[in-house]
Design an enzyme around this catalytic site. Structure first.
Site, PDB file in Angstrom:
ATOM      1  N   HIS A 153       3.842   4.604  10.123  1.00  0.00           N
ATOM      2  CA  HIS A 153       4.524   4.691   8.786  1.00  0.00           C
ATOM      3  C   HIS A 153       4.361   6.346   8.348  1.00  0.00           C
ATOM      4  O   HIS A 153       3.575   6.885   8.892  1.00  0.00           O
ATOM      5  CB  HIS A 153       3.850   3.962   7.842  1.00  0.00           C
ATOM      6  CG  HIS A 153       4.464   3.802   6.386  1.00  0.00           C
ATOM      7  ND1 HIS A 153       4.533   4.786   5.604  1.00  0.00           N
ATOM      8  CD2 HIS A 153       5.507   2.979   5.842  1.00  0.00           C
ATOM      9  CE1 HIS A 153       5.256   4.625   4.333  1.00  0.00           C
ATOM     10  NE2 HIS A 153       5.527   3.284   4.725  1.00  0.00           N
ATOM     11  N   LYS A 173       0.466  -4.634  -1.693  1.00  0.00           N
ATOM     12  CA  LYS A 173       0.906  -5.340  -0.584  1.00  0.00           C
ATOM     13  C   LYS A 173      -0.093  -6.593  -0.209  1.00  0.00           C
ATOM     14  O   LYS A 173       0.141  -7.413   0.422  1.00  0.00           O
ATOM     15  CB  LYS A 173       0.992  -4.631   0.670  1.00  0.00           C
ATOM     16  CG  LYS A 173       2.034  -3.556   0.837  1.00  0.00           C
ATOM     17  CD  LYS A 173       2.107  -2.734   2.025  1.00  0.00           C
ATOM     18  CE  LYS A 173       2.591  -1.375   1.869  1.00  0.00           C
ATOM     19  NZ  LYS A 173       4.110  -1.457   1.738  1.00  0.00           N
ATOM     20  N   ASP A 218      -4.794   2.755   9.340  1.00  0.00           N
ATOM     21  CA  ASP A 218      -3.825   2.682   8.364  1.00  0.00           C
ATOM     22  C   ASP A 218      -3.833   1.096   8.240  1.00  0.00           C
ATOM     23  O   ASP A 218      -3.196   0.356   9.059  1.00  0.00           O
ATOM     24  CB  ASP A 218      -2.380   3.334   8.633  1.00  0.00           C
ATOM     25  CG  ASP A 218      -1.582   2.577   7.542  1.00  0.00           C
ATOM     26  OD1 ASP A 218      -1.707   2.055   6.789  1.00  0.00           O
ATOM     27  OD2 ASP A 218      -0.162   2.905   7.787  1.00  0.00           O
ATOM     28  N   CYS A 223      10.460   3.806   6.535  1.00  0.00           N
ATOM     29  CA  CYS A 223       9.511   4.836   6.627  1.00  0.00           C
ATOM     30  C   CYS A 223       9.178   5.154   7.877  1.00  0.00           C
ATOM     31  O   CYS A 223       7.760   5.403   7.967  1.00  0.00           O
ATOM     32  CB  CYS A 223       8.285   4.859   5.514  1.00  0.00           C
ATOM     33  SG  CYS A 223       8.901   4.759   3.873  1.00  0.00           S
ATOM     34  N   GLN A 275      -0.709  -2.920   6.380  1.00  0.00           N
ATOM     35  CA  GLN A 275      -0.056  -4.325   6.641  1.00  0.00           C
ATOM     36  C   GLN A 275      -0.982  -5.246   7.088  1.00  0.00           C
ATOM     37  O   GLN A 275      -0.813  -6.229   7.344  1.00  0.00           O
ATOM     38  CB  GLN A 275       1.159  -3.928   7.569  1.00  0.00           C
ATOM     39  CG  GLN A 275       2.381  -3.134   7.034  1.00  0.00           C
ATOM     40  CD  GLN A 275       3.252  -3.880   6.167  1.00  0.00           C
ATOM     41  OE1 GLN A 275       2.913  -5.009   5.866  1.00  0.00           O
ATOM     42  NE2 GLN A 275       3.909  -3.014   5.466  1.00  0.00           N
TER      43      GLN A 275
HETATM   44  N1  PLP Z   1       1.507   2.282   5.985  1.00  0.00           N
HETATM   45  C1  PLP Z   1       2.194   1.221   6.436  1.00  0.00           C
HETATM   46  C2  PLP Z   1       1.974   0.571   7.609  1.00  0.00           C
HETATM   47  C3  PLP Z   1       2.971   0.697   5.374  1.00  0.00           C
HETATM   48  O1  PLP Z   1       3.756  -0.416   5.734  1.00  0.00           O
HETATM   49  C4  PLP Z   1       3.303   1.478   4.142  1.00  0.00           C
HETATM   50  C5  PLP Z   1       4.085   0.940   3.313  1.00  0.00           C
HETATM   51  O2  PLP Z   1       5.004   0.243   3.594  1.00  0.00           O
HETATM   52  C6  PLP Z   1       2.346   2.384   3.741  1.00  0.00           C
HETATM   53  C7  PLP Z   1       1.241   2.622   4.761  1.00  0.00           C
HETATM   54  C8  PLP Z   1       2.457   3.097   2.400  1.00  0.00           C
HETATM   55  O3  PLP Z   1       2.136   2.294   1.599  1.00  0.00           O
HETATM   56  P1  PLP Z   1       2.236   2.907   0.038  1.00  0.00           P
HETATM   57  O4  PLP Z   1       3.786   2.964  -0.187  1.00  0.00           O
HETATM   58  O5  PLP Z   1       1.838   1.656  -0.873  1.00  0.00           O
HETATM   59  O6  PLP Z   1       1.521   4.012  -0.350  1.00  0.00           O
END
Ligand code: PLP
Length: 409
Positions: free
Chosen positions: A119, A227, A201, A367, A204
């Site tokens: 992401h 999430k 990260d 993203c 998910q």
């Molecule tokens: N990392 C992953 C794998 C994600 O799917 C997302 C959001 O969709 C993020 C990071 C970023 O999350 P946030 O927008 O809540 O900061």
């Protein structure tokens, strides 16, 4: 096995929108009543700032805020609560790390590694810091199942050198639904270079897998509350204590200082040195309620259910000859989300037609532009399931795609 129809009774949005087909939980999950009640309780009953008042309301707010930190620490298997930093979201957690730690260790001659499927939140901060300091930025591809190609000694040997200071990886891909074996990858990285830091990260992953940071062996882990059925605006950065203690504050201001004089300032201990200003008190309290809620449902049950839903979706999608699945078509190799491309219908047109029938999916690059570019596409459609998803929802998604084909082809 959980029953999504019973679960729905916990989610007030379904009372407001009984016909909605919500297949966008990877973007943000719906909120159970327990979370709404926790937010309401803070604002209605003991709304006060934390750490500042010597009166009952503030003491209660402080106690609940810190109890939430304990709940998070327990949820991720952290050894001490002061290694849990509250942020706004996973994005802020990763940026905090990139600024406070990355700026110091990612220097010319050093290497930082991410995967192609990150992401942007776990890609751009590292890319920018590497560019700023003239460090090498290495992007590792993913295999046909969507897992980062760091499984074997040969690939680790090539990627992790004596100069590799940091590897930042997704646990679960928000596009491919694939799962990296973080514990195994981390072990191999550390065997090759014990000084290489591993950042996970987990945005998910937290709804799908039990998290135990010590077993994962990573150095840092980031996720967002929203999430995980929690409120928006609250996230978590966990880090090994000695590493966090060695990091400069990310922001300066109230609540993060020890002493301030006209000539110098010294900073508070963990975790407060990274939580400048009034935090999202209600958010942290709501996140704890969300964690308690999902613990009641059972993360394992949630995973089993969403896998069942995605298996149903994959079987249905396979009947469309113009649809290509991104990542593995084998439901056992992915979590409860699926991204796909229709070779005749743009994802935005498909999303639009689906939305007219109350079917909510995500259309775009999610993203993850480097991954989409690598796949030779600009965008895809993503359907993501959760504990409240029913087979009926999946059937309505499939019916909507059929309808879009009838209208547009
Ligand atoms: N990392 C992953 C794998 C994600 O799917 C997302 C959001 O969709 C993020 C990071 C970023 O999350 P946030 O927008 O809540 O900061």
């Amino acid at each position: 096995m959980l029953n999504p129809k019973t679960i729905r009774a916990d989610f007030p949005l379904y009372t407001e929108h009984p016909h909605i087909v919500y297949l966008d939980s990877s973007a943000t999950a719906l909120k159970p009543k327990a979370v709404l009640d926790a937010l309401d309780g803070y604002y209605r009953i003991y709304s006060a700032n934390v750490f500042r008042g010597l009166y009952g309301l503030s003491e209660r707010a402080t106690a609940e805020y810190e109890r939430s930190r304990d709940v998070v620490a327990h949820f991720i298997g952290a050894q001490s609560s002061d290694t849990v930093i509250f942020t706004r979201n996973a994005t802020e957690s990763l940026n905090l790390l990139a600024y406070s730690l990355g700026n110091r260790i990612i220097q010319k001659g050093k290497r930082v590694v991410v995967s192609m499927a990150e992401h942007h939140a776990n890609f751009v901060p590292w890319q920018q810091i590497a560019m700023k300091h003239g460090a090498e930025f290495v992007v590792v591809p993913c295999d046909s199942d969507g897992k980062v190609e760091l499984h074997d000694d040969a690939s680790i040997d090539k990627i992790v050198t004596k100069d590799t200071v940091l590897v930042a990886l997704f646990w679960v891909s928000n596009v491919l639904g694939s799962v990296n074996d973080i514990a195994a990858i981390t072990k191999k990285i550390k065997q090759k270079n014990p000084n290489t830091l591993v950042v996970v990260d987990a945005a998910q992953a937290v709804t799908t897998f039990p998290v135990h940071v010590t077993e994962l062996g990573c150095d840092f882990l980031a996720f967002s509350g929203h999430k995980l059925f929690g409120p928006t605006g609250i996230g978590v950065l966990w880090g090994k204590k000695e590493l966090l203690e060695d990091m400069e504050p990310f922001m300066y201001g109230g609540d993060m200082i020890e002493r301030v004089s006209v000539t110098e300032s010294t900073f508070a201990q963990l975790p407060h040195r990274f939580e400048a200003g009034t935090p999202h008190i209600a958010g942290a309290i709501g996140l704890a309620a969300a964690i308690e809620y999902i613990a009641g449902v059972g993360v394992h049950n949630a995973h089993q259910h969403t896998q069942k839903m995605i298996k149903h979706a994959l079987t249905g999608l396979a009947r469309f000859k113009h649809i290509r699945i991104l990542g593995s078509s084998d439901p056992t190799k992915r979590v409860g989300l699926v991204s796909f491309v229709h070779d005749r219908i743009h994802p935005h047109d498909l999303g639009d037609i689906l939305s007219k029938d109350d079917v909510c999916v995500r259309a775009g690059h999610h993203c993850a532009m480097p991954l989409h570019t690598h796949e030779g596409i600009a965008a895809s459609t993503r359907a993501s399931t959760s504990i409240y998803t029913t087979t009926d929802d999946i059937e309505r998604l499939l019916a909507g795609i059929k309808k879009a084909e009838q209208i547009l082809l």
